[in-house]
Design a protein around this motif. Structure first.
Motif, PDB file in Angstrom:
ATOM      1  N   ILE A 103      21.871 -25.521  10.159  1.00  0.00           N
ATOM      2  CA  ILE A 103      22.023 -26.614   9.188  1.00  0.00           C
ATOM      3  C   ILE A 103      20.753 -26.736   8.350  1.00  0.00           C
ATOM      4  CG2 ILE A 103      23.725 -27.926  10.545  1.00  0.00           C
ATOM      5  CD1 ILE A 103      20.247 -29.279  10.420  1.00  0.00           C
ATOM      6  N   GLY A 104      20.888 -27.272   7.162  1.00  0.00           N
ATOM      7  CA  GLY A 104      19.730 -27.601   6.342  1.00  0.00           C
ATOM      8  C   GLY A 104      19.160 -28.918   6.819  1.00  0.00           C
ATOM      9  N   ALA A 105      17.854 -28.983   7.016  1.00  0.00           N
ATOM     10  CA  ALA A 105      17.238 -30.193   7.561  1.00  0.00           C
ATOM     11  C   ALA A 105      16.615 -31.068   6.485  1.00  0.00           C
ATOM     12  CB  ALA A 105      16.191 -29.831   8.605  1.00  0.00           C
ATOM     13  N   GLN A 106      16.786 -30.691   5.204  1.00  0.00           N
ATOM     14  CA  GLN A 106      16.275 -31.506   4.107  1.00  0.00           C
ATOM     15  C   GLN A 106      17.438 -31.845   3.176  1.00  0.00           C
ATOM     16  OE1 GLN A 106      13.428 -28.327   3.746  1.00  0.00           O
ATOM     17  NE2 GLN A 106      11.713 -29.772   3.663  1.00  0.00           N
ATOM     18  N   TRP A 107      17.275 -31.643   1.871  1.00  0.00           N
ATOM     19  CA  TRP A 107      18.349 -31.962   0.923  1.00  0.00           C
ATOM     20  C   TRP A 107      19.123 -30.720   0.492  1.00  0.00           C
ATOM     21  CZ3 TRP A 107      14.068 -35.503  -0.457  1.00  0.00           C
ATOM     22  CH2 TRP A 107      14.419 -36.846  -0.283  1.00  0.00           C
ATOM     23  N   GLY A 108      19.145 -29.701   1.323  1.00  0.00           N
ATOM     24  CA  GLY A 108      19.814 -28.468   0.970  1.00  0.00           C
ATOM     25  C   GLY A 108      18.859 -27.519   0.250  1.00  0.00           C
ATOM     26  N   ASP A 109      19.352 -26.325  -0.057  1.00  0.00           N
ATOM     27  CA  ASP A 109      18.567 -25.318  -0.789  1.00  0.00           C
ATOM     28  C   ASP A 109      17.333 -24.872  -0.004  1.00  0.00           C
ATOM     29  OD1 ASP A 109      20.308 -25.725  -3.095  1.00  0.00           O
ATOM     30  OD2 ASP A 109      19.184 -27.570  -3.423  1.00  0.00           O
ATOM     31  N   GLU A 110      17.409 -24.903   1.326  1.00  0.00           N
ATOM     32  CA  GLU A 110      16.243 -24.548   2.135  1.00  0.00           C
ATOM     33  C   GLU A 110      16.135 -23.050   2.404  1.00  0.00           C
ATOM     34  OE1 GLU A 110      17.862 -28.561   3.657  1.00  0.00           O
ATOM     35  OE2 GLU A 110      18.678 -26.547   3.370  1.00  0.00           O
ATOM     36  N   GLY A 111      17.105 -22.271   1.945  1.00  0.00           N
ATOM     37  CA  GLY A 111      17.083 -20.841   2.231  1.00  0.00           C
ATOM     38  C   GLY A 111      17.995 -20.463   3.384  1.00  0.00           C
ATOM     39  N   LYS A 112      19.066 -21.252   3.578  1.00  0.00           N
ATOM     40  CA  LYS A 112      19.989 -20.987   4.693  1.00  0.00           C
ATOM     41  C   LYS A 112      20.652 -19.626   4.565  1.00  0.00           C
ATOM     42  CE  LYS A 112      22.366 -24.784   4.019  1.00  0.00           C
ATOM     43  NZ  LYS A 112      21.497 -25.410   3.004  1.00  0.00           N
ATOM     44  N   GLY A 113      20.940 -19.211   3.324  1.00  0.00           N
ATOM     45  CA  GLY A 113      21.668 -17.958   3.123  1.00  0.00           C
ATOM     46  C   GLY A 113      20.985 -16.777   3.772  1.00  0.00           C
TER      47      GLY A 113
ATOM     48  N   VAL B 170      20.907 -25.484  17.992  1.00  0.00           N
ATOM     49  CA  VAL B 170      20.887 -25.993  16.623  1.00  0.00           C
ATOM     50  C   VAL B 170      19.588 -25.557  15.947  1.00  0.00           C
ATOM     51  CG1 VAL B 170      20.969 -28.026  15.136  1.00  0.00           C
ATOM     52  CG2 VAL B 170      22.336 -27.965  17.233  1.00  0.00           C
ATOM     53  N   LEU B 171      19.735 -24.762  14.907  1.00  0.00           N
ATOM     54  CA  LEU B 171      18.594 -24.263  14.139  1.00  0.00           C
ATOM     55  C   LEU B 171      18.547 -24.997  12.804  1.00  0.00           C
ATOM     56  CD1 LEU B 171      16.312 -22.074  13.959  1.00  0.00           C
ATOM     57  CD2 LEU B 171      17.983 -20.665  12.715  1.00  0.00           C
ATOM     58  N   GLY B 172      17.472 -25.752  12.586  1.00  0.00           N
ATOM     59  CA  GLY B 172      17.317 -26.473  11.331  1.00  0.00           C
ATOM     60  C   GLY B 172      16.501 -25.658  10.347  1.00  0.00           C
ATOM     61  N   ILE B 173      17.029 -25.431   9.160  1.00  0.00           N
ATOM     62  CA  ILE B 173      16.297 -24.686   8.141  1.00  0.00           C
ATOM     63  C   ILE B 173      15.449 -25.676   7.349  1.00  0.00           C
ATOM     64  CG2 ILE B 173      16.444 -22.951   6.327  1.00  0.00           C
ATOM     65  CD1 ILE B 173      17.792 -22.166   8.977  1.00  0.00           C
ATOM     66  N   VAL B 174      14.151 -25.388   7.267  1.00  0.00           N
ATOM     67  CA  VAL B 174      13.196 -26.303   6.660  1.00  0.00           C
ATOM     68  C   VAL B 174      12.325 -25.539   5.676  1.00  0.00           C
ATOM     69  CG1 VAL B 174      11.289 -27.896   7.088  1.00  0.00           C
ATOM     70  CG2 VAL B 174      13.142 -27.717   8.757  1.00  0.00           C
ATOM     71  N   LYS B 175      12.292 -26.002   4.443  1.00  0.00           N
ATOM     72  CA  LYS B 175      11.415 -25.401   3.440  1.00  0.00           C
ATOM     73  C   LYS B 175       9.989 -25.912   3.657  1.00  0.00           C
ATOM     74  CE  LYS B 175      13.466 -24.868  -0.513  1.00  0.00           C
ATOM     75  NZ  LYS B 175      14.061 -25.134  -1.829  1.00  0.00           N
ATOM     76  N   ALA B 176       8.995 -25.080   3.348  1.00  0.00           N
ATOM     77  CA  ALA B 176       7.592 -25.439   3.573  1.00  0.00           C
ATOM     78  C   ALA B 176       7.113 -26.527   2.614  1.00  0.00           C
ATOM     79  CB  ALA B 176       6.711 -24.207   3.453  1.00  0.00           C
ATOM     80  N   TYR B 177       7.951 -26.898   1.680  1.00  0.00           N
ATOM     81  CA  TYR B 177       7.729 -28.045   0.807  1.00  0.00           C
ATOM     82  C   TYR B 177       9.074 -28.740   0.690  1.00  0.00           C
ATOM     83  CZ  TYR B 177       9.243 -24.338  -2.434  1.00  0.00           C
ATOM     84  OH  TYR B 177       9.907 -23.295  -3.030  1.00  0.00           O
ATOM     85  N   THR B 178       9.300 -29.571  -0.301  1.00  0.00           N
ATOM     86  CA  THR B 178      10.559 -30.302  -0.390  1.00  0.00           C
ATOM     87  C   THR B 178      11.155 -30.144  -1.776  1.00  0.00           C
ATOM     88  OG1 THR B 178       9.609 -31.974   1.095  1.00  0.00           O
ATOM     89  CG2 THR B 178      11.683 -32.530   0.024  1.00  0.00           C
ATOM     90  N   THR B 179      12.484 -29.975  -1.841  1.00  0.00           N
ATOM     91  CA  THR B 179      13.179 -29.945  -3.127  1.00  0.00           C
ATOM     92  C   THR B 179      14.447 -30.778  -3.031  1.00  0.00           C
ATOM     93  OG1 THR B 179      14.495 -27.966  -2.599  1.00  0.00           O
ATOM     94  CG2 THR B 179      12.359 -27.614  -3.665  1.00  0.00           C
TER      95      THR B 179
END
Length: 428
Positions: free
Chosen positions: A7-17, A260-269
């Motif tokens: 799952i994406g752990a922020q607002w999406g677009d974290e690089g889940k693909g 459960v693996l949370g995808i997290v970007k090193a910053y936020t978008t």
């Protein structure tokens, strides 16, 4: 062997693909469990780039893939996507792809309604205008047309009548012309033979796979902070995006989704409207957007960019029961002399260590930052922990401390193999 839910752990677009594609190598089946074609995944494999919206990422690996009942499906878009991927050399057959026969359909009238509402709204939500919200409304309103209905003309006629009894007054109120029920019936009958070969009881396929010991990868869309219950309401999507939806959206019991693996970007978008406490409007924000290529896969819209928000990610860790995170786009921070991490909020003089539910409070948040040393060296393409600069290692460790979860995977570029594995979710 555990199953894994991504799952994406922020607002999406974290690089889940990329991460789902990487994990697909270790999985026997990939299941998409919520959302619609308003979300997109980009997969970079060698010199080939695949952009997926509805199709589970497993199709690129040739793994049996399932569009679950929790997804709302635009059948015309699905066929377009199948054709597009086919042109890139990947043939999507019913042996490869299963479409849940009880999934609700997105129809042209849903798209009309979505776009008309957004155009008329004073306080816009920032939807993609693809009909996702109205389709979910009809689903919970018990008037949706589902995939399996395409095989039954009598059921279709009755359901179209019920649907239009609801939509006709809405369309009048928005100045839209009345929808022709006969035209909709013809369109659905025309597309039915192309869609129905993929239609099966997906819940049965998923349960059989789990029972036989297969490793199943559950793939979410968007991010936890866009969840209709737990996100920045009303600036959210129209489905549950948290990990718990993996069970309901696939027809599997609550123990099935596993690690459960949370995808997290090193910053936020963030894409679209709504609160964003750490948003940047300066040169650093521009750097993050430019170097990170922060444009939506589906819409092409520029993403809003900001510093890493540990408060929000810590909340996501709890809401999703996250066992480990995959930290992406660390390389985008290369070259920044000083980094900031949000460690708390202040609202009207009161300190918060979580996101308050009220929109007014969310809009008034003042972030409390901790500064940390940046690094000049490149982290791009690093494939082992020892290849990282010491300051980058320190940043990752501080993120782990603040969010209460360990990094299981670290992504250092869009390429599939530029991934540092600290903990294999399928071996956990």
């Amino acid at each position: 062997m555990a199953n894994v839910t991504v799952i994406g752990a922020q607002w999406g677009d974290e690089g889940k693909g990329k991460l789902v594609d990487w994990l697909s190598n270790r999985a026997d089946m990939v299941v998409r469990f919520q959302g619609g074609h308003n979300a997109g995944h980009t997969l970079v494999v060698g010199n080939q780039t695949y952009k997926l919206s509805l199709l589970p990422s497993g199709v690129v690996q040739g793994k049996p893939s399932v569009i679950g009942n929790g997804v709302v499906v635009d059948p015309w878009h699905l066929l377009e996507e199948i054709a597009k991927i086919g042109a890139q050399g990947i043939e999507i057959t019913p042996d490869l792809l299963t479409l849940a026969d009880n999934a609700a359909l997105i129809l042209p009238l849903h798209r009309d309604l979505d776009q008309a509402r957004e155009a008329a709204a004073v306080n816009k939500i920032g939807t993609t205008g693809r009909g996702i919200g109205p389709a979910y409304e009809d689903k919970v309103g018990r008037r949706a047309i589902r995939v399996g209905d395409l095989a039954d003309r009598e059921a279709l006629e009755a359901k179209i009548d019920r649907l239009l009894a609801h939509h006709t007054p809405l369309r009048r109120g928005l100045g839209l012309p009345e929808y022709d029920g006969a035209e909709l019936l013809r369109a659905l009958e025309e597309i039915a033979p192309k869609i129905l070969p993929f239609a099966k009881p997906a819940w049965l396929s998923v349960n059989e796979a789990v029972k036989s010991g297969k490793r199943v990868l559950f793939e979410g869309a968007q991010g936890a902070l866009l969840d209709v219950d737990h996100g920045t309401y009303p600036y959210v999507t129209s489905s549950n995006t948290v990990a718990g939806q993996a069970a309901a959206g696939s027809g599997l019991g609550p123990k099935g989704p596993g690690f459960v693996l949370g995808i997290v970007k090193a910053y936020t978008t963030r894409v679209g409207e709504g609160p964003f406490p750490t948003e940047l409007f300066d040169a650093v924000g521009q750097h993050l957007g430019t170097v990170g290529k922060e444009f939506g896969v589906v819409t092409g819209r520029a993403r809003r960019c900001g510093w890493f928000d540990a408060v929000l990610v810590r909340q996501s860790v709890m809401l999703n029961g996250i066992d480990g995170i995959a930290l992406t786009k660390l390389d985008v921070l290369d070259g920044l002399e000083t980094l900031k991490i949000c460690i708390g909020y202040e609202v009207d003089g009161q300190r918060f260590d979580y996101l308050p539910a009220g929109l007014k409070a969310q809009s008034a948040i003042v972030p409390i930052y901790e500064e940390i040393e940046g690094w000049a060296e490149s982290t791009q393409g690093a494939r082992s922990w020892r290849d990282l600069p010491a300051a980058a290692v320190k940043y990752v460790r501080r993120v782990e401390e603040l969010i209460g979860a360990q990094v299981a995977l670290l992504s250092t570029s869009p390429q599939r193999d530029d991934t540092i594995l600290m903990r294999d979710p399928f071996q956990d």
